[in-house]
Design a protein around this motif. Structure first.
Motif, mmCIF file in Angstrom:
data_model
loop_
_atom_site.group_PDB
_atom_site.id
_atom_site.type_symbol
_atom_site.label_atom_id
_atom_site.label_comp_id
_atom_site.label_asym_id
_atom_site.label_seq_id
_atom_site.Cartn_x
_atom_site.Cartn_y
_atom_site.Cartn_z
ATOM 1 N N HIS A 61 0.775 -1.226 -0.148
ATOM 2 C CA HIS A 61 -0.110 -0.079 -0.094
ATOM 3 C C HIS A 61 0.715 1.283 -0.060
ATOM 4 O O HIS A 61 0.590 2.277 -0.578
ATOM 5 N N LYS A 62 2.108 1.043 0.671
ATOM 6 C CA LYS A 62 3.024 2.413 0.505
ATOM 7 C C LYS A 62 3.418 2.439 -1.120
ATOM 8 O O LYS A 62 4.022 3.590 -1.519
ATOM 9 N N LEU A 86 1.899 1.910 -3.568
ATOM 10 C CA LEU A 86 0.529 2.573 -4.469
ATOM 11 C C LEU A 86 0.458 4.035 -3.753
ATOM 12 O O LEU A 86 -0.312 4.915 -4.588
ATOM 13 N N GLU A 87 1.006 4.511 -2.892
ATOM 14 C CA GLU A 87 0.697 5.971 -2.330
ATOM 15 C C GLU A 87 1.078 6.890 -3.477
ATOM 16 O O GLU A 87 0.167 7.890 -3.757
ATOM 17 N N ASP A 121 -2.869 7.743 -3.709
ATOM 18 C CA ASP A 121 -3.131 8.382 -2.472
ATOM 19 C C ASP A 121 -3.643 9.879 -2.731
ATOM 20 O O ASP A 121 -3.139 10.621 -3.454
ATOM 21 N N GLY A 152 -12.092 1.811 -2.043
ATOM 22 C CA GLY A 152 -10.766 1.331 -2.011
ATOM 23 C C GLY A 152 -10.556 0.371 -3.235
ATOM 24 O O GLY A 152 -11.324 0.219 -4.247
ATOM 25 N N LYS A 198 -8.223 -3.148 -4.796
ATOM 26 C CA LYS A 198 -7.661 -4.581 -4.582
ATOM 27 C C LYS A 198 -6.442 -4.532 -5.801
ATOM 28 O O LYS A 198 -6.788 -4.246 -6.594
ATOM 29 N N VAL A 199 -5.500 -5.404 -5.258
ATOM 30 C CA VAL A 199 -4.468 -5.502 -6.256
ATOM 31 C C VAL A 199 -4.311 -7.102 -6.679
ATOM 32 O O VAL A 199 -4.260 -7.906 -5.703
ATOM 33 N N ASP A 231 -1.872 -8.976 -0.789
ATOM 34 C CA ASP A 231 -2.073 -8.357 0.218
ATOM 35 C C ASP A 231 -1.455 -7.161 0.510
ATOM 36 O O ASP A 231 -0.526 -6.684 0.393
ATOM 37 N N LEU A 232 -2.422 -6.183 0.704
ATOM 38 C CA LEU A 232 -1.855 -4.748 0.549
ATOM 39 C C LEU A 232 -1.140 -4.280 1.861
ATOM 40 O O LEU A 232 -0.450 -3.521 1.785
ATOM 41 N N GLN A 233 -1.211 -5.028 3.007
ATOM 42 C CA GLN A 233 -0.599 -4.871 4.322
ATOM 43 C C GLN A 233 0.799 -5.602 4.124
ATOM 44 O O GLN A 233 1.442 -5.436 5.228
ATOM 45 N N VAL A 276 -4.390 -2.998 -10.450
ATOM 46 C CA VAL A 276 -4.892 -2.289 -9.262
ATOM 47 C C VAL A 276 -6.436 -2.039 -9.868
ATOM 48 O O VAL A 276 -6.737 -1.204 -10.605
#
Length: 212
Positions: A122-123, A125-126, A130, A151, A153-154, A172-174, A194
């Motif tokens: 997720h960072k 993709l910022e 974002d 939101g 999904k990737v 998993d974005l995390q 994305v």
């Protein structure tokens, strides 16, 4: 009608103050951003290793295998082989990946070089989606993403003939890029799709394994 006109405004054409408007300002801003990006990419390219020997490629594949990544290298002449800038930093013991991003709801694609494998997805993709941290020019292009309340999904592309038709695996974005590539097959470099959550059902996934 001027047959030489292609419908695209000359970005370097002189415009008087009286005729200068917000569209000209945005166009000039994009022109400067594009120029800056080209300079930055050229500088990065000079720093990136460009070894293509069998010894180097086998080293890359072996390192990937130690991280449970099945890295496939295409023969010389394939477009993906030519453009791939992925390398392994021996001192840091880390991959810096060449990553291709697809944003189907905006019909846009971007490529990023030197993405560290320990960076959280997720960072990564910022800079694209974002609402405040993303690149202003990219944000304008991907407005449907930055303004979406649902939101994203990737999905990593396993094989694809065109967007939405192929095999994908959800990421998993995390988790870090490295963790997301664990137990998966990567052909040269990862291609990440994305997708807005409202459209995620259009993408057939294969679970967590890379074989289905």
């Amino acid at each position: 009608m001027d047959s030489s006109c292609n419908g695209v405004r000359d970005k370097t054409e002189f415009v008087t103050i009286g005729k200068f408007n917000e569209m000209h300002l945005l166009s000039d801003y994009r022109f400067l951003e594009d120029a800056g990006r080209l300079v930055d990419c050229a500088a990065r390219d000079r720093l990136l290793p460009r070894q293509t020997s069998n010894k180097f490629l086998n080293f890359m594949k072996n390192r990937a295998r130690k991280h449970s990544i099945d890295l496939k290298i295409l023969p010389i002449g394939f477009a993906k082989r030519k453009m791939n800038s992925t390398y392994f930093h021996k001192k840091e013991q880390r991959f810096y990946w060449h990553v291709k991003f697809q944003f189907p709801q905006s019909e846009a694609e971007y490529t990023e070089k030197g993405v560290p494998d320990n960076k959280i997805l997720h960072k990564i993709l910022e800079r694209y989606i974002d609402p405040t941290e993303s690149d202003p020019v990219i944000r304008q292009r991907l407005q449907i993403y930055t303004s979406s309340p649902s939101g994203v999904k990737v999905f990593m592309v396993l094989d694809q003939k065109k967007l939405g038709l192929g095999r994908y695996v959800e990421l998993d974005l995390q988790k870090s890029l490295l963790d997301n590539l664990h137990n998966k097959t990567v052909i040269e470099f990862p291609t990440l799709c994305v997708v807005l959550k409202d459209f995620a059902g259009d993408f057939a996934t294969c679970g967590q394994a890379s074989i289905c």
